[in-house]
Design a protein around this motif. Structure first.
Motif, mmCIF file in Angstrom:
data_model
loop_
_atom_site.group_PDB
_atom_site.id
_atom_site.type_symbol
_atom_site.label_atom_id
_atom_site.label_comp_id
_atom_site.label_asym_id
_atom_site.label_seq_id
_atom_site.Cartn_x
_atom_site.Cartn_y
_atom_site.Cartn_z
ATOM 1 N N ALA A 248 3.865 -1.552 -8.234
ATOM 2 C CA ALA A 248 3.054 -1.099 -7.105
ATOM 3 C C ALA A 248 2.820 -2.276 -6.176
ATOM 4 O O ALA A 248 2.918 -3.446 -6.580
ATOM 5 C CB ALA A 248 1.719 -0.529 -7.577
ATOM 6 N N SER A 249 2.528 -1.964 -4.936
ATOM 7 C CA SER A 249 2.191 -2.974 -3.942
ATOM 8 C C SER A 249 0.877 -2.587 -3.280
ATOM 9 O O SER A 249 0.514 -1.405 -3.230
ATOM 10 C CB SER A 249 3.297 -3.108 -2.893
ATOM 11 O OG SER A 249 4.503 -3.541 -3.490
ATOM 12 N N ARG A 250 0.177 -3.591 -2.764
ATOM 13 C CA ARG A 250 -1.090 -3.344 -2.076
ATOM 14 C C ARG A 250 -1.009 -3.958 -0.683
ATOM 15 O O ARG A 250 -0.585 -5.094 -0.515
ATOM 16 C CB ARG A 250 -2.245 -3.967 -2.862
ATOM 17 C CG ARG A 250 -2.411 -3.408 -4.255
ATOM 18 C CD ARG A 250 -3.005 -2.007 -4.265
ATOM 19 N NE ARG A 250 -4.434 -2.023 -4.054
ATOM 20 C CZ ARG A 250 -5.347 -2.078 -5.030
ATOM 21 N NH1 ARG A 250 -4.950 -2.132 -6.305
ATOM 22 N NH2 ARG A 250 -6.629 -2.071 -4.763
ATOM 23 N N ALA A 259 -4.687 -0.359 0.828
ATOM 24 C CA ALA A 259 -3.843 0.799 0.544
ATOM 25 C C ALA A 259 -2.829 0.422 -0.535
ATOM 26 O O ALA A 259 -2.454 -0.742 -0.685
ATOM 27 C CB ALA A 259 -3.125 1.278 1.804
ATOM 28 N N ARG A 260 -2.376 1.441 -1.295
ATOM 29 C CA ARG A 260 -1.493 1.223 -2.435
ATOM 30 C C ARG A 260 -0.227 2.056 -2.284
ATOM 31 O O ARG A 260 -0.260 3.192 -1.785
ATOM 32 C CB ARG A 260 -2.216 1.606 -3.731
ATOM 33 C CG ARG A 260 -1.387 1.438 -5.009
ATOM 34 C CD ARG A 260 -2.159 1.953 -6.213
ATOM 35 N NE ARG A 260 -1.413 1.757 -7.456
ATOM 36 C CZ ARG A 260 -0.465 2.564 -7.887
ATOM 37 N NH1 ARG A 260 -0.137 3.636 -7.174
ATOM 38 N NH2 ARG A 260 0.152 2.317 -9.038
ATOM 39 N N SER A 261 0.899 1.480 -2.725
ATOM 40 C CA SER A 261 2.159 2.217 -2.754
ATOM 41 C C SER A 261 2.850 1.968 -4.082
ATOM 42 O O SER A 261 2.871 0.844 -4.586
ATOM 43 C CB SER A 261 3.084 1.754 -1.619
ATOM 44 O OG SER A 261 4.391 2.288 -1.787
ATOM 45 N N ASP A 262 3.411 3.040 -4.675
ATOM 46 C CA ASP A 262 4.271 2.871 -5.852
ATOM 47 C C ASP A 262 5.719 3.154 -5.476
ATOM 48 O O ASP A 262 6.545 3.501 -6.311
ATOM 49 C CB ASP A 262 3.810 3.756 -7.003
ATOM 50 C CG ASP A 262 3.787 5.231 -6.643
ATOM 51 O OD1 ASP A 262 4.212 5.582 -5.512
ATOM 52 O OD2 ASP A 262 3.348 6.044 -7.478
ATOM 53 N N THR A 267 -1.197 4.681 0.567
ATOM 54 C CA THR A 267 -2.386 5.534 0.642
ATOM 55 C C THR A 267 -3.591 4.733 0.184
ATOM 56 O O THR A 267 -3.488 3.843 -0.673
ATOM 57 C CB THR A 267 -2.243 6.783 -0.238
ATOM 58 O OG1 THR A 267 -2.013 6.380 -1.595
ATOM 59 C CG2 THR A 267 -1.095 7.659 0.244
ATOM 60 N N GLU A 268 -4.737 5.051 0.736
ATOM 61 C CA GLU A 268 -5.960 4.327 0.414
ATOM 62 C C GLU A 268 -6.566 4.884 -0.878
ATOM 63 O O GLU A 268 -6.851 6.086 -0.957
ATOM 64 C CB GLU A 268 -6.955 4.428 1.569
ATOM 65 C CG GLU A 268 -6.434 3.759 2.840
ATOM 66 C CD GLU A 268 -7.383 3.902 4.008
ATOM 67 O OE1 GLU A 268 -8.615 3.784 3.786
ATOM 68 O OE2 GLU A 268 -6.915 4.130 5.143
ATOM 69 N N PRO A 269 -6.761 4.039 -1.897
ATOM 70 C CA PRO A 269 -7.258 4.537 -3.191
ATOM 71 C C PRO A 269 -8.723 4.890 -3.190
ATOM 72 O O PRO A 269 -9.191 5.630 -4.056
ATOM 73 C CB PRO A 269 -6.971 3.357 -4.141
ATOM 74 C CG PRO A 269 -6.971 2.159 -3.261
ATOM 75 C CD PRO A 269 -6.424 2.618 -1.938
#
Length: 320
Positions: A248-250, A259-262, A267-269
């Protein structure tokens, strides 16, 4: 008991901090000073109980903690004056512009024994706290790098123009003022960095600050931090740092938006606070109370700020 606070330097950053100190139950703003008399009216409206002193020394004498929001040049002298008077010191960043001078400042603060911290605004915020926790828990997987992207239509930005020194090469520029924040964040996640190469671009008028910056930095394991920054063109401000992992990246946008992406869209957690800047400044002031009490805290240390300054000044050297 509340901590008596003095603010030296009443530009936009000084007034912001004064406002949030006045709102915070842990602080009582008691004194303010600025060499420009025109700065006092706005400050008085924010904290009417604070005395407008006739000198920086009088402001220092009245307080328990001194917040320095003046330009970088005089910051060392005020910080060491406060420290010699036994006052806690909270410095705006950059720590300075001359590395040797800043090394002397850090040494002087250590010798004085007073609590001291530097206001990298993300230090105590939710974004850095959460990303650091996720990275160290392995939730991002193997860390593979960081990207810093900063673009502006003009520099200084409209709300900064009263601080005229920001447009000059000696003290100003986006690398010192903005990229430094993301370098601090990156070092908290990746560890100490070193400059592999950097290419600043300057306008023909030689005393003005950089308009572009391309750079590659690496940590001790060779993990890269890539920087692309530019000024010019009709566009909104863009300020973002992406910490990249194999799982994952932030991405941190505008200092506070996490925000986070896998692998898909970011998207904002969590839900954004209604006032992200206010929430961040309150967190900084909460941890400043811990610092003053000599308790563990998340604020940037003078040593961390000096390390960031060394990276920034190395990046700003014009290459032949």
């Amino acid at each position: 008991m509340t901590v008596r606070a003095a603010v030296i330097g009443l530009g936009i950053m000084g007034r912001r901090m004064l406002e949030h100190m006045a709102k915070h139950p842990g602080y009582e703003p008691v004194a303010v000073w600025d060499p420009d008399p025109d700065a006092y009216q706005a400050a008085h409206a924010i904290a009417q109980g604070a005395e407008i002193t006739t000198s920086a020394e009088d402001a220092i004498a009245a307080a328990d903690v001194v917040y320095l929001a003046c330009p970088p040049g005089p910051r060392k002298a005020y910080a060491l004056a406060a420290a010699s008077a036994g006052k806690a010191v909270f410095l705006e960043k950059p720590l300075g512009i001359d590395v040797r001078e800043s090394e002397g400042l850090v040494a002087g603060l250590k010798d004085s024994g007073v609590p001291a911290a530097v206001n990298f605004t993300q230090a105590a915020g939710a974004a850095l706290t959460d990303v650091s926790r996720a990275a160290h828990a392995g939730k991002l997987g193997k860390l593979v790098g960081a990207d810093i992207i900063v673009t502006y239509a003009s520099w200084p930005r409209e709300w900064q123009k009263a601080a005229d020194w920001l447009r000059f090469r000696d003290e100003g520029g986006m690398t010192r003022e903005v990229i430094s924040h993301f370098l601090f964040f990156s070092e908290r996640i990746l560890g100490p960095l070193s400059v592999v190469w950097a290419r600043p671009s300057y306008p023909i008028v030689s005393d003005l600050c950089e308009t572009h910056m391309l750079a590659r930095l690496e940590n001790a394991d060779g993990i890269p931090v890539s920087i692309m920054a530019s000024v010019g063109g009709a566009q909104p401000d863009r300020q973002e740092l992406t910490i990249k992992g194999t799982l994952a990246s932030r991405r941190i946008t505008d200092f506070y938006i996490d925000a986070r992406s896998d692998g898909g869209e970011f998207t904002e957690p969590t839900q954004r606070p209604s006032d992200p800047r206010g929430s961040s400044l309150k967190a900084q002031l909460d941890d400043l109370l811990l610092c003053i009490a000599r308790m563990p805290n998340r604020l940037a240390t003078p040593d961390e700020a000096l390390r960031v300054q060394k990276l920034v000044e190395a990046m700003l050297v014009e290459k032949p």
